[in-house]
Design a protein around this motif. Structure first.
Motif, PDB file in Angstrom:
ATOM      1  N   ARG A  46       0.836  -1.195   0.000  1.00 21.30           N
ATOM      2  CA  ARG A  46       0.000   0.000   0.000  1.00 21.30           C
ATOM      3  C   ARG A  46       0.875   1.251   0.000  1.00 21.30           C
ATOM      4  O   ARG A  46       2.033   1.209   0.429  1.00 21.30           O
ATOM      5  N   LYS A  48       0.985   4.942   1.587  1.00 22.48           N
ATOM      6  CA  LYS A  48       0.389   5.654   2.727  1.00 22.48           C
ATOM      7  C   LYS A  48      -0.476   6.812   2.224  1.00 22.48           C
ATOM      8  O   LYS A  48      -0.089   7.518   1.285  1.00 22.48           O
ATOM      9  N   LYS A  56       1.801  11.669  10.569  1.00 19.57           N
ATOM     10  CA  LYS A  56       3.104  11.168  11.014  1.00 19.57           C
ATOM     11  C   LYS A  56       4.125  12.309  11.027  1.00 19.57           C
ATOM     12  O   LYS A  56       4.933  12.416  11.959  1.00 19.57           O
ATOM     13  N   LYS A  60       6.105  13.546  14.356  1.00 20.48           N
ATOM     14  CA  LYS A  60       7.571  13.464  14.451  1.00 20.48           C
ATOM     15  C   LYS A  60       8.258  14.796  14.146  1.00 20.48           C
ATOM     16  O   LYS A  60       9.479  14.816  13.953  1.00 20.48           O
ATOM     17  N   TYR A 110      11.394  -6.217  15.700  1.00 18.21           N
ATOM     18  CA  TYR A 110      10.408  -6.107  16.777  1.00 18.21           C
ATOM     19  C   TYR A 110       9.859  -7.490  17.165  1.00 18.21           C
ATOM     20  O   TYR A 110       8.833  -7.589  17.824  1.00 18.21           O
ATOM     21  N   SER A 117       3.733  -1.991  23.222  1.00 20.39           N
ATOM     22  CA  SER A 117       2.314  -2.207  22.904  1.00 20.39           C
ATOM     23  C   SER A 117       1.985  -3.697  22.768  1.00 20.39           C
ATOM     24  O   SER A 117       0.842  -4.109  22.881  1.00 20.39           O
ATOM     25  N   HIS A 123      10.937  -5.450  10.463  1.00 24.80           N
ATOM     26  CA  HIS A 123      10.871  -4.385   9.456  1.00 24.80           C
ATOM     27  C   HIS A 123      12.215  -4.241   8.743  1.00 24.80           C
ATOM     28  O   HIS A 123      13.262  -4.237   9.388  1.00 24.80           O
ATOM     29  N   GLU A 157      -5.156  -4.161  16.551  1.00 24.90           N
ATOM     30  CA  GLU A 157      -4.690  -3.066  17.417  1.00 24.90           C
ATOM     31  C   GLU A 157      -4.663  -1.751  16.649  1.00 24.90           C
ATOM     32  O   GLU A 157      -5.013  -0.694  17.170  1.00 24.90           O
TER      33      GLU A 157
HETATM   34  P1  0O2 Z   1       0.399   2.620   9.162  1.00 28.87           P
HETATM   35  O1  0O2 Z   1      -0.990   3.169   9.141  1.00 28.87           O
HETATM   36  O2  0O2 Z   1       0.452   1.148   9.254  1.00 28.87           O
HETATM   37  O3  0O2 Z   1       1.233   3.168   8.038  1.00 28.87           O
HETATM   38  P2  0O2 Z   1       6.377   4.976  14.984  1.00 28.87           P
HETATM   39  O4  0O2 Z   1       5.346   5.705  14.195  1.00 28.87           O
HETATM   40  O5  0O2 Z   1       7.360   5.851  15.673  1.00 28.87           O
HETATM   41  O6  0O2 Z   1       5.779   3.884  15.873  1.00 28.87           O
HETATM   42  P3  0O2 Z   1       8.330   4.483  12.905  1.00 28.87           P
HETATM   43  O7  0O2 Z   1       9.444   5.185  13.565  1.00 28.87           O
HETATM   44  O8  0O2 Z   1       7.758   5.084  11.666  1.00 28.87           O
HETATM   45  O9  0O2 Z   1       7.182   4.106  13.941  1.00 28.87           O
HETATM   46  O10 0O2 Z   1       8.830   3.095  12.493  1.00 28.87           O
HETATM   47  P4  0O2 Z   1       8.360   1.674  12.949  1.00 28.87           P
HETATM   48  O11 0O2 Z   1       8.443   1.508  14.407  1.00 28.87           O
HETATM   49  O12 0O2 Z   1       9.199   0.755  12.108  1.00 28.87           O
HETATM   50  O13 0O2 Z   1       6.814   1.603  12.555  1.00 28.87           O
HETATM   51  C1  0O2 Z   1       6.343   1.764  11.269  1.00 28.87           C
HETATM   52  C2  0O2 Z   1       5.065   0.980  11.080  1.00 28.87           C
HETATM   53  O14 0O2 Z   1       5.089  -0.239  11.828  1.00 28.87           O
HETATM   54  C3  0O2 Z   1       3.807   1.663  11.566  1.00 28.87           C
HETATM   55  O15 0O2 Z   1       3.374   2.587  10.624  1.00 28.87           O
HETATM   56  C4  0O2 Z   1       2.871   0.462  11.716  1.00 28.87           C
HETATM   57  O16 0O2 Z   1       2.440  -0.010  10.443  1.00 28.87           O
HETATM   58  C5  0O2 Z   1       3.793  -0.562  12.308  1.00 28.87           C
HETATM   59  N1  0O2 Z   1       3.789  -0.466  13.779  1.00 28.87           N
HETATM   60  C6  0O2 Z   1       4.779  -0.023  14.567  1.00 28.87           C
HETATM   61  N2  0O2 Z   1       4.415  -0.090  15.856  1.00 28.87           N
HETATM   62  C7  0O2 Z   1       3.165  -0.583  15.894  1.00 28.87           C
HETATM   63  C8  0O2 Z   1       2.243  -0.911  16.947  1.00 28.87           C
HETATM   64  O17 0O2 Z   1       2.506  -0.745  18.137  1.00 28.87           O
HETATM   65  N3  0O2 Z   1       1.014  -1.407  16.583  1.00 28.87           N
HETATM   66  C9  0O2 Z   1       0.682  -1.620  15.277  1.00 28.87           C
HETATM   67  N4  0O2 Z   1      -0.531  -2.116  15.008  1.00 28.87           N
HETATM   68  N5  0O2 Z   1       1.533  -1.311  14.266  1.00 28.87           N
HETATM   69  C10 0O2 Z   1       2.751  -0.810  14.560  1.00 28.87           C
HETATM   70  P5  0O2 Z   1       2.315   3.708  11.026  1.00 28.87           P
HETATM   71  O18 0O2 Z   1       2.655   4.940  10.261  1.00 28.87           O
HETATM   72  O19 0O2 Z   1       2.252   3.864  12.509  1.00 28.87           O
HETATM   73  O20 0O2 Z   1       0.963   3.141  10.570  1.00 28.87           O
END
Ligand code: 0O2
Length: 265
Positions: A46, A48, A56, A60, A110, A117, A123, A157
């Motif tokens: 997908r 974003k 986001k 940040k 992770y 959480s 990743h 979640e």
């Molecule tokens: P979406 O809608 O899926 O695109 P952060 O936002 O700080 O937690 P960061 O630094 O961008 O994360 O990198 P990270 O930790 O690699 O996380 C990127 C993506 O991993 C997130 O994108 C989620 O898709 C998934 N993810 C990370 N932590 C969690 C969590 O606790 N729960 C769930 N369900 N997904 C998680 P987005 O942009 O948050 O969301």
């Protein structure tokens, strides 16, 4: 403030997702074509949404002009595996491409380091080279690798986070942690019967391939063989199909192959 042309900006990410998804799907299908177990169960991708990118960036403190450099998951690929043991195999598949059609920027485990959480997933942040109207360029992307159980938890979640706008009530958070434990235990339990499951799946795939060959032969001989012969073949096929005996189906495929050769089809 710069005005973003979202359609133009996101187009290279669309291309990245489409290309990566196709490439990985070809590998997944090649495993299956060769009658092998695929460590990738399914692949999705997908781009974003602008609202999510802006959220986001705000969270940040990323300025608009830095969005493409600092938001790594505008292009996202998700690979779902059946078993935890499949994940290192998928990671190797991607590492093998490093320096070829993609560059690995960072890996975040992770699974070993579960998030507070309860989130578990592997990743890989990459740079992917594409050709655009303006020439060659690289875009950032994120590949998430997780099991079916990890995905079930994360998707659920994620929708709760959305519902509560990031502030999930403590009581639900607590229950989500129990669910994360349950998903972890499910992965472990599944691993204990992994060989049984893989064997059954390979057998089913083998049977599907044999039946597809049999149907091809029947189809090819339909207009050239005698009607009585075709009736007999159809009857045998239905009988063998109902019996489910894979060895007998293999012999039948061989008989049909020789018969088709005699008819020159
Ligand atoms: P979406 O809608 O899926 O695109 P952060 O936002 O700080 O937690 P960061 O630094 O961008 O994360 O990198 P990270 O930790 O690699 O996380 C990127 C993506 O991993 C997130 O994108 C989620 O898709 C998934 N993810 C990370 N932590 C969690 C969590 O606790 N729960 C769930 N369900 N997904 C998680 P987005 O942009 O948050 O969301």
């Amino acid at each position: 403030m710069n005005v973003i042309n979202w359609k133009e900006m996101l187009y290279p990410y669309e291309q990245t997702v489409a290309e990566l998804k196709t490439k990985l799907e070809y590998i997944m299908n090649e495993y299956r074509l060769r009658g092998m177990y695929s460590p990738m169960e399914s692949i999705s991708g997908r781009v974003k949404k602008p609202s999510s990118i802006l959220n986001k960036a705000k969270k940040k403190s990323i300025p608009v002009e830095k969005i493409e450099d600092e938001i790594e998951d505008i292009a996202g690929i998700r690979i779902i595996c059946q078993f935890v043991e499949d994940i290192p195999k998928v990671i190797s598949l991607i590492r093998r491409r490093d320096g070829r059609d993609l560059t690995i920027v960072e890996e975040r485990d992770y699974i070993t380091n579960t998030k507070d959480s309860g989130y578990r997933s592997y990743h890989i942040i990459i740079k992917y080279a594409i050709n655009t109207v303006d020439g060659y360029r690289e875009v950032l992307g994120e590949i998430q690798i997780r099991t079916l159980a990890m995905n079930f938890w994360a998707v659920t979640e994620h929708s709760l986070k959305y519902k509560y706008q990031g502030n999930i009530p403590e009581e639900i958070k607590h229950r989500l942690l129990s669910c994360a434990d349950a998903a972890f235990n499910l992965d472990n339990e599944m691993s204990t019967i992994r060989n049984e499951i893989m064997y059954a799946q390979r057998l089913n795939k083998q049977k599907d391939n044999i039946v597809a060959d049999i149907i091809d032969h029947i189809q090819n001989m339909y207009f050239v063989a005698k009607l009585s012969e075709m009736e007999d073949i159809n009857k045998r096929f239905v009988g063998l199909w109902n019996s489910g005996d894979i060895d007998k189906l293999k012999d039948f495929r061989q008989d049909l192959c020789e018969m088709a050769k005699r008819y020159g089809v």
